[in-house]
Design a protein around this motif. Structure first.
Motif, PDB file in Angstrom:
ATOM      1  N   LEU A   1     -72.202  60.775  52.935  1.00  0.00           N
ATOM      2  CA  LEU A   1     -71.266  61.191  53.995  1.00  0.00           C
ATOM      3  C   LEU A   1     -71.587  60.487  55.318  1.00  0.00           C
ATOM      4  O   LEU A   1     -71.208  60.962  56.383  1.00  0.00           O
ATOM      5  CB  LEU A   1     -71.269  62.718  54.202  1.00  0.00           C
ATOM      6  N   LYS A   2     -72.290  59.378  55.249  1.00  0.00           N
ATOM      7  CA  LYS A   2     -72.714  58.686  56.471  1.00  0.00           C
ATOM      8  C   LYS A   2     -71.951  57.387  56.714  1.00  0.00           C
ATOM      9  O   LYS A   2     -72.251  56.661  57.638  1.00  0.00           O
ATOM     10  CB  LYS A   2     -74.219  58.373  56.401  1.00  0.00           C
ATOM     11  N   ARG A   3     -70.996  57.091  55.855  1.00  0.00           N
ATOM     12  CA  ARG A   3     -70.315  55.806  55.970  1.00  0.00           C
ATOM     13  C   ARG A   3     -68.864  56.012  56.384  1.00  0.00           C
ATOM     14  O   ARG A   3     -68.263  57.059  56.104  1.00  0.00           O
ATOM     15  CB  ARG A   3     -70.385  55.075  54.629  1.00  0.00           C
ATOM     16  N   PHE A   4     -68.323  54.995  57.022  1.00  0.00           N
ATOM     17  CA  PHE A   4     -66.917  55.031  57.410  1.00  0.00           C
ATOM     18  C   PHE A   4     -66.043  54.290  56.399  1.00  0.00           C
ATOM     19  O   PHE A   4     -64.823  54.325  56.488  1.00  0.00           O
ATOM     20  CB  PHE A   4     -66.716  54.420  58.799  1.00  0.00           C
ATOM     21  N   ALA A   5     -66.691  53.612  55.459  1.00  0.00           N
ATOM     22  CA  ALA A   5     -65.927  52.889  54.436  1.00  0.00           C
ATOM     23  C   ALA A   5     -66.836  52.612  53.248  1.00  0.00           C
ATOM     24  O   ALA A   5     -68.040  52.414  53.409  1.00  0.00           O
ATOM     25  CB  ALA A   5     -65.388  51.576  54.991  1.00  0.00           C
ATOM     26  N   THR A   6     -66.239  52.628  52.052  1.00  0.00           N
ATOM     27  CA  THR A   6     -66.967  52.170  50.864  1.00  0.00           C
ATOM     28  C   THR A   6     -66.166  51.015  50.260  1.00  0.00           C
ATOM     29  O   THR A   6     -64.982  50.850  50.548  1.00  0.00           O
ATOM     30  CB  THR A   6     -67.152  53.293  49.826  1.00  0.00           C
ATOM     31  N   GLY A   7     -66.809  50.252  49.398  1.00  0.00           N
ATOM     32  CA  GLY A   7     -66.202  49.001  48.959  1.00  0.00           C
ATOM     33  C   GLY A   7     -65.603  49.033  47.569  1.00  0.00           C
ATOM     34  O   GLY A   7     -65.415  50.088  46.959  1.00  0.00           O
ATOM     35  N   ALA A   8     -65.341  47.820  47.076  1.00  0.00           N
ATOM     36  CA  ALA A   8     -64.638  47.637  45.809  1.00  0.00           C
ATOM     37  C   ALA A   8     -65.382  48.275  44.632  1.00  0.00           C
ATOM     38  O   ALA A   8     -64.765  48.825  43.724  1.00  0.00           O
ATOM     39  CB  ALA A   8     -64.439  46.150  45.545  1.00  0.00           C
ATOM     40  N   GLY A   9     -66.728  48.218  44.664  1.00  0.00           N
ATOM     41  CA  GLY A   9     -67.501  48.781  43.566  1.00  0.00           C
ATOM     42  C   GLY A   9     -67.274  50.274  43.410  1.00  0.00           C
ATOM     43  O   GLY A   9     -67.222  50.801  42.287  1.00  0.00           O
ATOM     44  N   TYR A  10     -67.124  50.962  44.529  1.00  0.00           N
ATOM     45  CA  TYR A  10     -66.877  52.408  44.501  1.00  0.00           C
ATOM     46  C   TYR A  10     -65.470  52.699  43.956  1.00  0.00           C
ATOM     47  O   TYR A  10     -65.275  53.616  43.161  1.00  0.00           O
ATOM     48  CB  TYR A  10     -67.037  53.000  45.896  1.00  0.00           C
ATOM     49  N   ARG A  11     -64.520  51.866  44.411  1.00  0.00           N
ATOM     50  CA  ARG A  11     -63.145  52.080  43.935  1.00  0.00           C
ATOM     51  C   ARG A  11     -63.019  51.698  42.458  1.00  0.00           C
ATOM     52  O   ARG A  11     -62.180  52.242  41.750  1.00  0.00           O
ATOM     53  CB  ARG A  11     -62.162  51.297  44.805  1.00  0.00           C
ATOM     54  N   GLN A  12     -63.863  50.784  41.991  1.00  0.00           N
ATOM     55  CA  GLN A  12     -63.835  50.432  40.570  1.00  0.00           C
ATOM     56  C   GLN A  12     -64.232  51.648  39.723  1.00  0.00           C
ATOM     57  O   GLN A  12     -63.646  51.907  38.669  1.00  0.00           O
ATOM     58  CB  GLN A  12     -64.802  49.262  40.290  1.00  0.00           C
ATOM     59  N   ILE A  13     -65.219  52.407  40.203  1.00  0.00           N
ATOM     60  CA  ILE A  13     -65.600  53.629  39.469  1.00  0.00           C
ATOM     61  C   ILE A  13     -64.454  54.629  39.481  1.00  0.00           C
ATOM     62  O   ILE A  13     -64.168  55.292  38.482  1.00  0.00           O
ATOM     63  CB  ILE A  13     -66.884  54.233  40.075  1.00  0.00           C
ATOM     64  N   LEU A  14     -63.768  54.711  40.614  1.00  0.00           N
ATOM     65  CA  LEU A  14     -62.600  55.596  40.683  1.00  0.00           C
ATOM     66  C   LEU A  14     -61.546  55.156  39.667  1.00  0.00           C
ATOM     67  O   LEU A  14     -60.952  56.000  38.965  1.00  0.00           O
ATOM     68  CB  LEU A  14     -62.019  55.593  42.103  1.00  0.00           C
ATOM     69  N   VAL A  15     -61.339  53.844  39.562  1.00  0.00           N
ATOM     70  CA  VAL A  15     -60.364  53.330  38.591  1.00  0.00           C
ATOM     71  C   VAL A  15     -60.774  53.725  37.174  1.00  0.00           C
ATOM     72  O   VAL A  15     -59.939  54.137  36.361  1.00  0.00           O
ATOM     73  CB  VAL A  15     -60.241  51.792  38.716  1.00  0.00           C
ATOM     74  N   GLU A  16     -62.071  53.639  36.888  1.00  0.00           N
ATOM     75  CA  GLU A  16     -62.538  53.999  35.546  1.00  0.00           C
ATOM     76  C   GLU A  16     -62.272  55.478  35.247  1.00  0.00           C
ATOM     77  O   GLU A  16     -61.907  55.847  34.134  1.00  0.00           O
ATOM     78  CB  GLU A  16     -64.027  53.671  35.399  1.00  0.00           C
ATOM     79  N   VAL A  17     -62.447  56.320  36.236  1.00  0.00           N
ATOM     80  CA  VAL A  17     -62.157  57.751  36.046  1.00  0.00           C
ATOM     81  C   VAL A  17     -60.655  57.955  35.842  1.00  0.00           C
ATOM     82  O   VAL A  17     -60.228  58.675  34.927  1.00  0.00           O
ATOM     83  CB  VAL A  17     -62.654  58.567  37.262  1.00  0.00           C
ATOM     84  N   LEU A  18     -59.854  57.299  36.672  1.00  0.00           N
ATOM     85  CA  LEU A  18     -58.403  57.473  36.568  1.00  0.00           C
ATOM     86  C   LEU A  18     -57.865  56.885  35.260  1.00  0.00           C
ATOM     87  O   LEU A  18     -56.870  57.374  34.709  1.00  0.00           O
ATOM     88  CB  LEU A  18     -57.711  56.815  37.763  1.00  0.00           C
ATOM     89  N   ALA A  19     -58.545  55.832  34.752  1.00  0.00           N
ATOM     90  CA  ALA A  19     -58.081  55.175  33.523  1.00  0.00           C
ATOM     91  C   ALA A  19     -58.218  56.079  32.292  1.00  0.00           C
ATOM     92  O   ALA A  19     -57.653  55.783  31.240  1.00  0.00           O
ATOM     93  CB  ALA A  19     -58.849  53.877  33.301  1.00  0.00           C
ATOM     94  N   ARG A  20     -58.945  57.192  32.437  1.00  0.00           N
ATOM     95  CA  ARG A  20     -58.983  58.162  31.337  1.00  0.00           C
ATOM     96  C   ARG A  20     -57.602  58.793  31.112  1.00  0.00           C
ATOM     97  O   ARG A  20     -57.290  59.284  30.030  1.00  0.00           O
ATOM     98  CB  ARG A  20     -59.983  59.286  31.651  1.00  0.00           C
TER      99      ARG A  20
END
Lengths: 107, 269
Positions: free
Chosen positions: B179-198
């Protein structure tokens, strides 16, 4: 004297101006005697440039944590001076007192 | 002002998303009549607009700092407002959008104020959710609509119904456990994509939506495939809308039971 905040407020309230074309907005800015620099920033729809002209840095606008209950549970545990092993903690996280309270209050 | 023993009070109002367009008369009245106003605006220009409504508008923005836990920031915001409530003042928290929608601070401040015996309540505002229904032509009643803080899909095992709309908030910081960052990158969104791809095919079309905060701008709507999400440019103000991927399944068993009740009603009637 042109007041950019008053102008934006007027645009926001006005059904015609709110969806005005660039040319219509340019006429409104000229009528309001806006400075060329401010007019350019407004017509360019460049919010950051307009903010910079007004001395405003970009804002952070997150006001919601993704995992508040774990933090709250940890805080409550710390405040109570209770030490738990990891397995107990994970159980508490799974059904925290706050969530139990929230679910109970729904019934 | 409260007539009880505690004279301080708190109201958290929503100022809507678009400067000048969304602020309701009651919220404006609370801003104007309070002793002090704390502002959590979407940008500095909106905050300047609020400052024209009251002589003592205090920005909550300085509490943010990259590298500092946002939970700490949020608690400081609550404490800043409560300090003035405890001093006997009528306090107004003016929050962009709706003060109760994906907004921890107003809910917590009201909870704490009430627990200490102060009058405290919330006045709704027009949220980004309301705007996206209008701008994207979505009726949540048609297929249903789920809302998640994006990180919750990664932190917890949540169940998604792909026959309903799915709206993901705060995708710009998805997966930030600190909770200390103002932005996360592509690697984080890739994990989100993997979850959504279920639940969704990788070529399923998503919408990146951004409400207009200034009235001289229009909402931004970008469409892309789920697989392209990691490389997309996603900022703090963006919300992801995922349309349904399939129709709801018919529940034949329940329909048969309902039909039986219908028949019984006809006989009884």
């Amino acid at each position: 004297m042109f007041d950019v905040i008053d102008f934006l407020d007027r645009v926001g309230r006005d059904a015609t101006l709110r969806n005005a074309s660039r040319d219509e907005l340019a006429v409104a800015l000229a009528t309001a005697q806006a400075t060329p620099v401010l007019s350019s920033a407004i017509l360019g729809k460049d919010r950051q440039a307009l903010g910079a002209l007004l001395g405003q840095d970009p804002f952070c606008c997150y006001i919601n944590p993704g995992k508040e209950d774990e933090d709250e549970t940890e805080d409550e545990t710390e405040e109570a001076g209770v030490k738990e092993d990891s397995s107990t903690q994970s159980q508490q996280t799974a059904v925290s007192p706050r969530i139990l309270h929230a679910l109970t209050s729904l019934t | 002002m409260s007539s009880g023993a505690h004279t301080g009070s708190l109201v958290c109002v929503g100022i809507g998303m678009t400067l000048g367009s969304h602020l309701g008369p009651l919220a404006r009245s609370h801003i104007e009549q309070s002793d002090v106003v704390f502002a959590a605006a979407s940008d500095g220009i909106v905050e300047l607009w609020l400052a024209k409504m009251h002589a003592d508008v205090r920005s909550l923005q300085p509490h943010y700092r990259e590298g500092k836990s946002r939970m700490q920031t949020y608690r400081e915001m609550v404490e800043a407002m409560l300090t003035e409530v405890r001093a006997g003042k009528r306090v107004c928290g003016a929050f962009y959008g709706h003060p109760g929608v994906f907004a921890w601070v107003p809910h917590k401040a009201i909870e704490v104020a009430r627990s200490e015996g102060y009058a405290a309540h919330m006045e709704p505002g027009i949220s980004a959710e309301d705007c996206l229904y209008a701008d994207l032509g979505i009726d949540p009643g048609k297929f249903g609509c789920q809302h998640f803080e994006a990180s919750q899909l990664l932190f917890y095992q949540r169940r998604i119904d792909p026959s309903a709309y799915l709206v993901l908030w705060q995708v710009g910081v998805v997966g930030d456990q600190s909770l200390k960052r103002f932005a996360t990158g592509a690697g984080y969104r890739q994990i989100l994509v993997e979850v959504l791809a279920r639940d969704y095919p990788l070529d399923h079309q998503l919408i990146i939506y951004r409400t207009a905060t200034l009235p001289t701008r229009q909402p931004q709507v970008k469409r892309l495939a789920l697989s392209a999400l990691p490389q997309a440019d996603i900022g703090m103000e963006d919300t992801i809308v995922i349309p349904p991927a399939r129709l709801p399944e018919v529940d034949s068993t329940m329909r048969a039971r309902l039909s039986a009740l219908d028949s019984a009603d006809v006989i009884d009637g």
